[in-house]
Design a protein around this motif. Structure first.
Motif, PDB file in Angstrom:
ATOM      1  N   SER A   5      54.660  78.407  36.893  1.00 41.56           N
ATOM      2  CA  SER A   5      54.018  78.627  35.586  1.00 41.56           C
ATOM      3  C   SER A   5      54.959  79.983  35.813  1.00 41.56           C
ATOM      4  O   SER A   5      56.142  81.083  35.188  1.00 41.56           O
ATOM      5  N   ARG A   6      53.870  81.115  35.919  1.00 40.65           N
ATOM      6  CA  ARG A   6      54.240  82.553  36.232  1.00 40.65           C
ATOM      7  C   ARG A   6      55.251  82.711  37.409  1.00 40.65           C
ATOM      8  O   ARG A   6      56.183  83.924  36.633  1.00 40.65           O
ATOM      9  N   ALA A   7      55.719  82.055  37.997  1.00 40.24           N
ATOM     10  CA  ALA A   7      56.729  82.524  38.844  1.00 40.24           C
ATOM     11  C   ALA A   7      57.778  82.659  37.889  1.00 40.24           C
ATOM     12  O   ALA A   7      58.645  83.140  37.944  1.00 40.24           O
ATOM     13  N   ARG A   8      57.571  81.336  36.943  1.00 40.96           N
ATOM     14  CA  ARG A   8      58.850  81.158  35.887  1.00 40.96           C
ATOM     15  C   ARG A   8      58.718  82.495  34.492  1.00 40.96           C
ATOM     16  O   ARG A   8      59.692  82.533  34.012  1.00 40.96           O
ATOM     17  N   GLY A   9      57.616  82.996  34.805  1.00 37.65           N
ATOM     18  CA  GLY A   9      57.608  84.275  33.899  1.00 37.65           C
ATOM     19  C   GLY A   9      56.918  83.457  32.875  1.00 37.65           C
ATOM     20  O   GLY A   9      57.111  83.918  32.162  1.00 37.65           O
ATOM     21  N   LEU A  10      55.386  82.303  32.953  1.00 36.98           N
ATOM     22  CA  LEU A  10      55.740  82.026  31.488  1.00 36.98           C
ATOM     23  C   LEU A  10      54.231  81.641  31.234  1.00 36.98           C
ATOM     24  O   LEU A  10      53.426  81.218  33.082  1.00 36.98           O
ATOM     25  N   SER A  11      53.146  81.698  30.967  1.00 41.39           N
ATOM     26  CA  SER A  11      52.611  81.436  30.396  1.00 41.39           C
ATOM     27  C   SER A  11      51.360  80.585  30.002  1.00 41.39           C
ATOM     28  O   SER A  11      52.742  79.951  29.668  1.00 41.39           O
ATOM     29  N   MET A  81      62.163  72.213  30.216  1.00 39.38           N
ATOM     30  CA  MET A  81      62.673  70.206  31.271  1.00 39.38           C
ATOM     31  C   MET A  81      62.805  70.859  32.940  1.00 39.38           C
ATOM     32  O   MET A  81      61.716  69.657  33.471  1.00 39.38           O
ATOM     33  N   ALA A  82      62.552  72.078  33.458  1.00 37.21           N
ATOM     34  CA  ALA A  82      62.837  72.967  34.113  1.00 37.21           C
ATOM     35  C   ALA A  82      61.491  73.160  34.832  1.00 37.21           C
ATOM     36  O   ALA A  82      60.908  72.940  36.271  1.00 37.21           O
ATOM     37  N   LEU A  83      60.578  73.647  33.605  1.00 32.89           N
ATOM     38  CA  LEU A  83      58.887  73.842  34.034  1.00 32.89           C
ATOM     39  C   LEU A  83      58.208  72.245  34.500  1.00 32.89           C
ATOM     40  O   LEU A  83      57.284  72.073  35.475  1.00 32.89           O
ATOM     41  N   GLN A  84      58.716  71.457  33.296  1.00 37.16           N
ATOM     42  CA  GLN A  84      58.214  70.591  33.784  1.00 37.16           C
ATOM     43  C   GLN A  84      58.579  69.300  34.725  1.00 37.16           C
ATOM     44  O   GLN A  84      57.851  68.871  35.488  1.00 37.16           O
ATOM     45  N   MET A  87      56.262  71.135  37.336  1.00 39.22           N
ATOM     46  CA  MET A  87      54.711  70.298  37.195  1.00 39.22           C
ATOM     47  C   MET A  87      54.807  68.599  38.152  1.00 39.22           C
ATOM     48  O   MET A  87      54.150  68.274  38.527  1.00 39.22           O
ATOM     49  N   LYS A  88      56.234  68.169  37.675  1.00 41.01           N
ATOM     50  CA  LYS A  88      55.809  66.981  38.545  1.00 41.01           C
ATOM     51  C   LYS A  88      55.964  66.943  39.923  1.00 41.01           C
ATOM     52  O   LYS A  88      55.279  65.971  40.701  1.00 41.01           O
ATOM     53  N   SER A  89      56.779  67.871  40.322  1.00 36.10           N
ATOM     54  CA  SER A  89      56.739  67.953  41.369  1.00 36.10           C
ATOM     55  C   SER A  89      55.650  68.445  42.636  1.00 36.10           C
ATOM     56  O   SER A  89      54.873  67.917  43.193  1.00 36.10           O
ATOM     57  N   LEU A  94      50.429  66.422  45.622  1.00 43.72           N
ATOM     58  CA  LEU A  94      48.931  66.733  44.738  1.00 43.72           C
ATOM     59  C   LEU A  94      48.566  65.239  45.178  1.00 43.72           C
ATOM     60  O   LEU A  94      47.070  65.167  45.880  1.00 43.72           O
ATOM     61  N   LEU A  95      49.808  64.415  44.928  1.00 38.15           N
ATOM     62  CA  LEU A  95      49.069  62.856  44.617  1.00 38.15           C
ATOM     63  C   LEU A  95      49.099  61.882  45.739  1.00 38.15           C
ATOM     64  O   LEU A  95      48.959  61.061  45.701  1.00 38.15           O
ATOM     65  N   ALA A  96      49.623  63.052  46.318  1.00 39.56           N
ATOM     66  CA  ALA A  96      50.910  62.015  47.913  1.00 39.56           C
ATOM     67  C   ALA A  96      50.074  61.272  48.693  1.00 39.56           C
ATOM     68  O   ALA A  96      50.259  60.007  48.618  1.00 39.56           O
ATOM     69  N   SER A  97      48.801  61.733  48.624  1.00 41.61           N
ATOM     70  CA  SER A  97      48.091  60.927  49.434  1.00 41.61           C
ATOM     71  C   SER A  97      46.980  59.381  49.643  1.00 41.61           C
ATOM     72  O   SER A  97      46.946  58.810  49.642  1.00 41.61           O
ATOM     73  N   ILE A  98      47.477  59.354  47.766  1.00 36.55           N
ATOM     74  CA  ILE A  98      46.537  58.329  46.787  1.00 36.55           C
ATOM     75  C   ILE A  98      47.955  57.450  46.831  1.00 36.55           C
ATOM     76  O   ILE A  98      49.031  57.341  46.611  1.00 36.55           O
ATOM     77  N   THR A  99      47.645  55.658  47.001  1.00 35.93           N
ATOM     78  CA  THR A  99      48.574  54.738  46.437  1.00 35.93           C
ATOM     79  C   THR A  99      48.532  54.760  44.787  1.00 35.93           C
ATOM     80  O   THR A  99      48.010  55.752  43.820  1.00 35.93           O
TER      81      THR A  99
END
Length: 136
Positions: A5-11, A81-84, A87-89, A94-99
């Motif tokens: 978010s900060r990289a996009r200039g958004l708090s 939409m780009a921020l979302q 966040m999804k990526s 973060l959740l790649a290791s769980i089923t």
């Protein structure tokens, strides 16, 4: 996620404003502050930042008094939409290791925890003792 978010200039405040306008449409400035539970001064700074970037538009409306109505612009929708997507990526990483089943279980548990926290917060204000010197 905060780094993205900060990289996009958004708090976080910027994100709250964009999400609320996207989900619930245009709002008067004071109504928006109340809805996202943000002091008007902090909201005004966030709106000023977003307006300077062309992500929101502020219009003055004179119906039953002077009101400043904040609306999301097409550029604001695109940025949200780009921020979302960002966040999804991050979430996927973060959740790649769980089923998938474990993700569903985690989601269920987190919903229960959040619901309990919301109930405790609502009950806390109703059961909190009155401040000293205040009404009892």
């Amino acid at each position: 996620m905060a780094e993205r978010s900060r990289a996009r200039g958004l708090s976080y405040h910027h994100q709250l404003v964009l999400e609320t306008l996207a989900d619930q449409g245009p709002h008067a400035r004071r109504d928006l502050a109340a809805r996202i539970e943000l002091p008007v001064a902090d909201l005004s700074r966030a709106i000023g930042d977003l307006a300077a970037r062309g992500l929101v538009q502020v219009m003055v409306v004179n119906i039953g008094g002077r009101h400043e109505v904040v609306t999301l612009t097409p550029a604001g929708t695109t940025e949200l939409m780009a921020l979302q997507d960002d966040m999804k990526s991050v979430q996927d990483l973060l959740l790649a290791s769980i089923t998938r089943g474990e993700r569903a279980q985690l989601h269920y548990i987190l919903r229960r925890v959040c619901a309990t926290a919301a109930r405790a917060g609502a009950g806390e204000s109703a059961t909190s003792p009155a401040p000293p010197g205040g009404p009892s």
